[in-house]
Design a protein around this motif. Structure first.
Motif, mmCIF file in Angstrom:
data_model
loop_
_atom_site.group_PDB
_atom_site.id
_atom_site.type_symbol
_atom_site.label_atom_id
_atom_site.label_comp_id
_atom_site.label_asym_id
_atom_site.label_seq_id
_atom_site.Cartn_x
_atom_site.Cartn_y
_atom_site.Cartn_z
ATOM 1 N N ALA A 127 -24.747 19.038 -5.010
ATOM 2 C CA ALA A 127 -24.820 20.449 -5.411
ATOM 3 C C ALA A 127 -26.023 20.685 -6.324
ATOM 4 C CB ALA A 127 -23.537 20.853 -6.115
ATOM 5 N N PHE A 156 -7.026 3.355 -5.698
ATOM 6 C CA PHE A 156 -7.772 4.147 -4.725
ATOM 7 C C PHE A 156 -7.884 5.607 -5.179
ATOM 8 C CE2 PHE A 156 -8.161 6.836 -0.977
ATOM 9 C CZ PHE A 156 -9.235 6.247 -0.333
ATOM 10 N N GLU A 157 -6.746 6.167 -5.583
ATOM 11 C CA GLU A 157 -6.725 7.594 -5.926
ATOM 12 C C GLU A 157 -7.369 7.894 -7.270
ATOM 13 O OE1 GLU A 157 -2.618 8.628 -5.516
ATOM 14 O OE2 GLU A 157 -2.896 9.211 -3.426
ATOM 15 N N TYR A 168 -1.810 9.222 4.223
ATOM 16 C CA TYR A 168 -0.410 8.845 3.965
ATOM 17 C C TYR A 168 0.145 9.631 2.780
ATOM 18 C CZ TYR A 168 3.550 5.889 2.666
ATOM 19 O OH TYR A 168 4.798 5.433 2.330
ATOM 20 N N ARG A 169 -0.657 9.720 1.726
ATOM 21 C CA ARG A 169 -0.234 10.440 0.518
ATOM 22 C C ARG A 169 0.017 11.920 0.827
ATOM 23 N NH1 ARG A 169 1.898 9.723 -4.394
ATOM 24 N NH2 ARG A 169 0.311 8.470 -5.395
ATOM 25 N N GLN A 217 -16.325 8.473 -5.761
ATOM 26 C CA GLN A 217 -17.042 8.933 -4.564
ATOM 27 C C GLN A 217 -17.261 10.442 -4.590
ATOM 28 O OE1 GLN A 217 -15.257 5.969 -1.316
ATOM 29 N NE2 GLN A 217 -16.472 7.585 -0.517
ATOM 30 N N ALA A 218 -16.225 11.166 -5.040
ATOM 31 C CA ALA A 218 -16.350 12.630 -5.117
ATOM 32 C C ALA A 218 -17.441 13.013 -6.122
ATOM 33 C CB ALA A 218 -15.017 13.250 -5.507
ATOM 34 N N ALA A 250 -5.195 5.887 3.085
ATOM 35 C CA ALA A 250 -4.354 6.109 1.903
ATOM 36 C C ALA A 250 -4.206 7.601 1.615
ATOM 37 C CB ALA A 250 -4.965 5.390 0.705
ATOM 38 N N THR A 260 0.833 -1.221 0.000
ATOM 39 C CA THR A 260 0.000 0.000 0.000
ATOM 40 C C THR A 260 0.862 1.262 0.000
ATOM 41 O OG1 THR A 260 -0.110 -0.161 2.407
ATOM 42 C CG2 THR A 260 -1.960 -1.090 1.190
ATOM 43 N N LYS A 261 2.151 1.101 -0.350
ATOM 44 C CA LYS A 261 3.044 2.257 -0.343
ATOM 45 C C LYS A 261 2.730 3.191 -1.511
ATOM 46 C CE LYS A 261 6.947 -0.094 1.800
ATOM 47 N NZ LYS A 261 8.311 -0.580 1.611
ATOM 48 N N ILE A 262 3.437 4.338 -1.533
ATOM 49 C CA ILE A 262 3.300 5.288 -2.648
ATOM 50 C C ILE A 262 3.654 4.548 -3.942
ATOM 51 C CG2 ILE A 262 4.320 7.397 -3.647
ATOM 52 C CD1 ILE A 262 2.780 8.226 -1.259
ATOM 53 N N ASP A 263 2.920 4.842 -5.003
ATOM 54 C CA ASP A 263 3.115 4.256 -6.335
ATOM 55 C C ASP A 263 2.760 2.767 -6.400
ATOM 56 O OD1 ASP A 263 3.946 6.711 -7.264
ATOM 57 O OD2 ASP A 263 6.048 6.315 -6.782
ATOM 58 N N ALA A 269 -13.276 9.539 1.083
ATOM 59 C CA ALA A 269 -12.672 10.061 -0.147
ATOM 60 C C ALA A 269 -13.581 11.087 -0.815
ATOM 61 C CB ALA A 269 -12.398 8.905 -1.106
ATOM 62 N N SER A 270 -14.887 11.001 -0.559
ATOM 63 C CA SER A 270 -15.848 11.881 -1.233
ATOM 64 C C SER A 270 -15.632 13.351 -0.895
ATOM 65 C CB SER A 270 -17.269 11.465 -0.863
ATOM 66 O OG SER A 270 -17.421 11.465 0.528
ATOM 67 N N PHE A 301 -20.794 12.437 -4.499
ATOM 68 C CA PHE A 301 -21.002 13.464 -3.474
ATOM 69 C C PHE A 301 -21.323 14.815 -4.121
ATOM 70 C CE2 PHE A 301 -19.305 16.218 0.049
ATOM 71 C CZ PHE A 301 -20.258 15.851 0.984
ATOM 72 N N TYR A 307 2.153 2.169 9.230
ATOM 73 C CA TYR A 307 1.471 1.852 7.963
ATOM 74 C C TYR A 307 2.348 0.986 7.049
ATOM 75 C CZ TYR A 307 -1.212 2.861 3.670
ATOM 76 O OH TYR A 307 -1.951 2.774 2.532
ATOM 77 N N LEU A 308 3.680 1.158 7.185
ATOM 78 C CA LEU A 308 4.597 0.438 6.306
ATOM 79 C C LEU A 308 5.084 -0.878 6.915
ATOM 80 C CD1 LEU A 308 6.697 3.501 5.080
ATOM 81 C CD2 LEU A 308 4.656 2.527 4.049
ATOM 82 N N MET A 363 -25.170 25.115 -12.888
ATOM 83 C CA MET A 363 -24.283 24.956 -11.734
ATOM 84 C C MET A 363 -22.932 24.402 -12.163
ATOM 85 S SD MET A 363 -23.819 25.083 -8.402
ATOM 86 C CE MET A 363 -25.093 24.822 -7.190
ATOM 87 N N PRO A 410 -12.002 16.985 -2.202
ATOM 88 C CA PRO A 410 -11.783 18.329 -2.762
ATOM 89 C C PRO A 410 -11.810 19.435 -1.712
ATOM 90 C CG PRO A 410 -13.332 17.106 -4.114
ATOM 91 C CD PRO A 410 -13.104 16.291 -2.874
ATOM 92 N N PHE A 435 -2.399 -0.564 -5.525
ATOM 93 C CA PHE A 435 -3.522 -0.327 -4.607
ATOM 94 C C PHE A 435 -3.817 1.169 -4.488
ATOM 95 C CE2 PHE A 435 -4.773 0.941 -0.317
ATOM 96 C CZ PHE A 435 -5.966 0.251 -0.160
ATOM 97 N N LEU A 436 -2.756 1.946 -4.231
ATOM 98 C CA LEU A 436 -2.939 3.383 -4.042
ATOM 99 C C LEU A 436 -3.377 4.044 -5.346
ATOM 100 C CD1 LEU A 436 -2.683 4.934 -1.427
ATOM 101 C CD2 LEU A 436 -0.479 5.780 -2.161
ATOM 102 N N GLN A 483 -11.506 4.936 -6.935
ATOM 103 C CA GLN A 483 -12.460 5.076 -5.837
ATOM 104 C C GLN A 483 -12.702 6.537 -5.446
ATOM 105 O OE1 GLN A 483 -11.750 2.573 -2.430
ATOM 106 N NE2 GLN A 483 -13.382 3.535 -1.265
ATOM 107 N N ALA A 484 -11.615 7.293 -5.239
ATOM 108 C CA ALA A 484 -11.778 8.684 -4.783
ATOM 109 C C ALA A 484 -12.573 9.532 -5.794
ATOM 110 C CB ALA A 484 -10.422 9.301 -4.487
#
Lengths: 205, 257
Positions: free
Chosen positions: A116, A100-101, B85-86, A108-109, B82, A90-93, B47-48, A112, B131-132, B1, B51, A96-97, A104-105
């Motif tokens: 608006a 996720f980035e 950590y980032r 979800q954004a 995640a 799960t480290k940088i690069d 994560a939502s 969400f 975490y690591l 919008m 921003p 998994f990350l 998933q992120a």
């Protein structure tokens, strides 16, 4: 017996947790630390129960050919993320990350951010001065909305001040009352559970 | 919008925002921290809300690192792990800081209440590994950090009710000072805690992030989002006014009919 044992466990646990809070004995500290660890272990197992229920529900829907593509994607996501974490860490690069980035992120954004559009639609349709109380709510909302943006200070210095006053006096009074009510309600419920009066957690017995 | 927000982001006109008392208080606290003070960042969000959360977090982390504070990160919300950590790594790299010596990320712990209470007794018992996968008690930065007695401030970055639990369990039981970085929608929920002093300070929403960035002296995501947020607010206000005009005209016409 089926009811008495859980009630007894609940009573003993409740009394121990209550007593240890006021005790400075080393044994009380030791019991407290052990209970905290047990609490986390039990909670970790409830995650497994959640995963099992999720898989079962989705597989059932797939077998009944209900929303098959969505359910399949859900299950793929559920298995993919742990596999990626196990293979690449799960480290940088790591993959998994990355997933996720970049998957998933944003997803979800996106969901969400749909809020608006609902807010915009609701403000047009629902926010109307139908009565005196609705008018007060409307004016308050407008002042707070304007007061929360930096340009408000350019329009009038009063906007942020009035917004601040609404937030810190009428709004806070109501919130304090609710919080005190919640606190008293929680204490009462805890006492009822410890003393075995509240038994709804035992399948409503 | 959608168009209004997109165009506003592209235009990116800078705003001069006056810092609110809460943001000023948060900034002053970190600015005046003695060297090697310990700040615990808890990434308690989904994560939502990224921003809105990201500019707040980066502004606070950069300031903590610039003040030469020791930063310990953790997450009580699986999704914040995640992301936390980032962001810690990103902010630390800007200052050339080393993992394990200047900052550490302990990862996620389920059951947040027991974790908050557990840190009050022994942080290495709650997080035996970081975490690591390194043993927590062998990490240089963690030497001398055992529980809340060794932590100067907890900063919870949240979009929900986790700050309330930090206040109720970490604050009430262990007298730990708590600060929060919150989404705008959550600010009013924590006003009573802020007024009572149970919550030390709050950096709230994009506006709070923009104010903090201006105090820190480096504009970032908070300032970039200000025009978009302002435009969206005025768009909603315009819709409310138009909706009411139509409503009153309709009523007037019904009255005549």
């Amino acid at each position: 017996m089926q009811t008495r044992i859980p009630l007894l466990v609940c009573l003993i646990s409740g009394v121990i947790m209550f007593a240890q809070y006021f005790s400075s004995l080393p044994i009380a500290k030791s019991i407290y630390e052990n209970i905290l660890e047990w609490w986390q272990i039990i909670f970790a197992f409830t995650l497994f129960v959640g995963v099992a229920a999720f898989i079962k529900t989705n597989l059932k829907s797939i077998s009944q050919k209900k929303e098959t593509p969505y359910r399949t994607i859900s299950l793929i996501g559920l298995f993919l993320m742990p596999i990626l974490a196990l293979i690449g860490g799960t480290k940088i690069d790591s993959p998994f990350l990355w997933a996720f980035e970049n998957m998933q992120a944003p997803m979800q954004a996106t969901v969400f951010s749909l809020l608006a559009f609902f807010v915009a639609s609701a403000s047009y349709r629902g926010f109307r001065a139908r009565s005196i109380s609705a008018s007060i709510l409307l004016v308050t909302a407008l002042i707070v909305l304007i007061g929360r943006v930096p340009i408000a200070e350019l329009i009038s210095e009063s906007f942020p001040k009035i917004g601040f006053w609404i937030q810190n006096y009428p709004s806070m009074s109501a919130r304090r009352a609710i919080l005190i009510g919640i606190g008293l309600g929680s204490m009462t419920t805890a006492l009822r559970v410890i003393l075995g009066i509240e038994r709804t957690y035992l399948r409503g017995n | 919008m959608f168009l209004i927000v997109v165009v506003s982001y592209i235009l990116s006109i800078p705003f001069d925002t006056q810092p609110s008392p809460e943001v000023q208080k948060a900034f002053d606290y970190i600015e005046n921290l003695p060297e090697s003070s310990v700040i615990l960042f808890s990434f308690d969000h989904e994560a939502s809300s990224l921003p809105e959360i990201k500019p707040i977090t980066l502004a606070l982390l950069r300031h903590a690192f610039r003040s030469k504070a020791k930063v310990v990160g953790l997450s009580l919300f699986a999704e914040g792990t995640a992301i936390g950590y980032r962001m810690m790594t990103k902010a630390a790299d800007e200052f050339g800081l080393k993992y394990g010596r200047d900052y550490v990320f302990l990862g996620f712990k389920p059951q947040h209440i027991s974790a908050i209470l557990g840190i009050g007794e022994s942080i290495t018992r709650v997080f035996p590994e970081d975490y690591l996968g390194n043993k927590t008690d062998t990490i240089p930065i963690m030497r001398g950090i055992n529980n809340y007695d060794d932590i100067d401030m907890v900063i919870t970055i949240a979009d929900g009710d986790r700050p309330a639990q930090w206040i109720e369990y970490g604050g009430a039981r262990y007298n730990q000072q708590i600060m929060a970085g919150l989404t705008a929608a959550m600010i009013t929920s924590y006003d009573p805690y802020l007024a009572s002093g149970q919550l030390y300070a709050v950096v709230g929403g994009l506006k709070g992030a923009a104010e903090y960035e201006n105090l820190y002296g480096k504009r970032g995501g908070g300032n970039r989002g200000m025009l978009a947020q302002t435009s969206a607010h005025f768009y909603v206000i315009a819709l409310i006014i138009i909706g009411n005009i139509i409503y009153f005209r309709g009523r007037k016409q019904q009255g005549r009919g």
